[in-house]
Scaffold this active site. Sequence first.
Site, PDB file in Angstrom:
ATOM      1  N   SER A  33      -5.979 -62.610 -17.230  1.00  0.00           N
ATOM      2  CA  SER A  33      -5.334 -61.779 -18.241  1.00  0.00           C
ATOM      3  C   SER A  33      -6.001 -60.417 -18.355  1.00  0.00           C
ATOM      4  O   SER A  33      -5.477 -59.542 -19.058  1.00  0.00           O
ATOM      5  CB  SER A  33      -5.383 -62.477 -19.605  1.00  0.00           C
ATOM      6  OG  SER A  33      -6.726 -62.697 -20.006  1.00  0.00           O
TER       7      SER A  33
ATOM      8  N   HIS B 278       0.514 -63.811 -14.136  1.00  0.00           N
ATOM      9  CA  HIS B 278      -0.054 -63.976 -15.474  1.00  0.00           C
ATOM     10  C   HIS B 278       0.942 -64.639 -16.420  1.00  0.00           C
ATOM     11  O   HIS B 278       1.904 -64.023 -16.869  1.00  0.00           O
ATOM     12  CB  HIS B 278      -0.485 -62.615 -16.029  1.00  0.00           C
ATOM     13  CG  HIS B 278      -1.105 -62.702 -17.382  1.00  0.00           C
ATOM     14  ND1 HIS B 278      -0.971 -61.713 -18.331  1.00  0.00           N
ATOM     15  CD2 HIS B 278      -1.860 -63.675 -17.966  1.00  0.00           C
ATOM     16  CE1 HIS B 278      -1.609 -62.069 -19.429  1.00  0.00           C
ATOM     17  NE2 HIS B 278      -2.159 -63.248 -19.231  1.00  0.00           N
TER      18      HIS B 278
ATOM     19  N   GLU C  62       3.887 -61.991 -15.994  1.00  0.00           N
ATOM     20  CA  GLU C  62       3.620 -60.673 -15.405  1.00  0.00           C
ATOM     21  C   GLU C  62       3.238 -60.854 -13.940  1.00  0.00           C
ATOM     22  O   GLU C  62       2.300 -61.593 -13.628  1.00  0.00           O
ATOM     23  CB  GLU C  62       2.481 -59.972 -16.151  1.00  0.00           C
ATOM     24  CG  GLU C  62       2.831 -59.543 -17.561  1.00  0.00           C
ATOM     25  CD  GLU C  62       1.661 -58.900 -18.288  1.00  0.00           C
ATOM     26  OE1 GLU C  62       1.869 -57.879 -18.957  1.00  0.00           O
ATOM     27  OE2 GLU C  62       0.536 -59.435 -18.197  1.00  0.00           O
TER      28      GLU C  62
ATOM     29  N   ASN D  51      -1.161 -56.892 -22.849  1.00  0.00           N
ATOM     30  CA  ASN D  51      -2.438 -56.760 -23.547  1.00  0.00           C
ATOM     31  C   ASN D  51      -2.849 -55.310 -23.754  1.00  0.00           C
ATOM     32  O   ASN D  51      -3.701 -55.022 -24.591  1.00  0.00           O
ATOM     33  CB  ASN D  51      -3.537 -57.519 -22.802  1.00  0.00           C
ATOM     34  CG  ASN D  51      -3.480 -59.008 -23.089  1.00  0.00           C
ATOM     35  OD1 ASN D  51      -3.095 -59.422 -24.177  1.00  0.00           O
ATOM     36  ND2 ASN D  51      -3.855 -59.816 -22.116  1.00  0.00           N
TER      37      ASN D  51
END
Length: 492
Positions: A106, A127, A139, A177
């Site tokens: 991540s 991900h 992702e 993120n």
Amino acid sequence: MGAGIAHVAALAGHPVYLYDTRAEAIDKGLGGIAKDLDFLVSKGKLDSAAREATMARLTAVTDLDAASDAGLAIEAIVENLDIKQKLFLQLESLLGDEAILASNTSSLSITAMAAVLARPERLAGLHFFNPAPRMKLVEIVSGLATDRAVANTLYATAKAWGKVAVHAKSTPGFIVNRVARPFYAEALRVLNECAAEPATIDAAMRECCGFPMGPFELMDLIGHDVNYAVTRSVFDAYFGDKRFTPSLIQYDLVLAGRLGRKSGRGFYAYGADVAKPAARTEAPATAERSVTAVGSLGVAEPLLARLEAAGVAVTRKAGPADAAGWLEIGRGRLTLSDGRTAARRTAEEGLSNLVLLDLCLDYATTPRVVLSRADHCGLGAWHAVVGTLQQAGLTVSRIDDVAGLIGLRTVAMLANEGADAVLQGIGSAADIDLAMRFGTNYPKGPLSWADQIGVRFVARVLHNLREHYGEERYRVSPLILRKSHNGDSFHE
């Protein structure tokens, strides 16, 4: 995460090797998959035959040699670059030249991870979001050497597994993120200025803006150690970019061991007999029988229909062409925030009794609105505004006179971060919005939201925030400026 990904692949029809160095970890993973499948059967979402077939596709291995015929290897081990590189070197020597190597990292660089390999083009990020069987987003992260055909194969595979897949470039935080940082950061900033308490900010973001959880509730759920670590890693990876500066408030919680739900205390206390604090709500006030709408209220225009439906007479007047409209309610003036404080607008525009309205996702259905008032706004004018909005069925929460209030500044900063991600080639505008909707369950992609409220308006809000704070943190993305000047949107 490894067990969750294995669950997804096996349910989609693939034979899956489940590997760990510890047999007990494999047993725990298989047990968790079986429990999840049993739950689906109990809810009628899966029949018993499909459950048995899925479990039959899972093979436990404690020796990687037993998985040497695998075409795709997905690691979900500890977030340590050296350890991941060693594993991928081992997998590269074991699997065929056409095998694809994928990391569920991540935060770590796919480019760095692949640098030690003989065939770095075969490695990409895959991900998933936790829990992998339930969260839709994946992702697909390309490092500097990743072959586009490899990324496209992973994209197609994720789609075949029923996931929402997006392409991303290997940069700190990838899409989700990175772009999500302002959701926490702006709430923490408002709290740091003592403009509102967590319960009121959470209610505003849930009820007014449609987020599934408020930022403080979500940080408590994630764990402050984890959330702070992600923010710090993005901040460090971007060489101390002020936009990602961690919060001292959250750092203090980590130091105190108040990590959220898992420790029993974070911003809120948790326990069987602990009541959650209520949002600040204004007491009932007397409504005006009529109001005057001057000019256009923009995205807040649906408030007029709600007032009329509640029996409040609305008179409409033309307003200045180059200025935002407002509502005259008794002696009060209500207008949508533009990133300036009420004090500044009062001084600059020669106003009195000014009340600012925060952003809502949909003013036609929102159950709550958030307001702030200028320091010199009279109580009579304030109560007239509050009572009239209450007459329209709205719960009213007041926060202090902070720039951009809470919903507006957060959405503007999310859009700003999303725009920079597009500008830097991390993902397309469509992928940014998909990622934020399905990776974080946002009610709307931040760039679609910017289109809705107007890219020029977002640029003005950000400009006003930067002027107010004098900080690089609120610099306007060059892409937002460009689209603002051209009158363009992100989704034509």
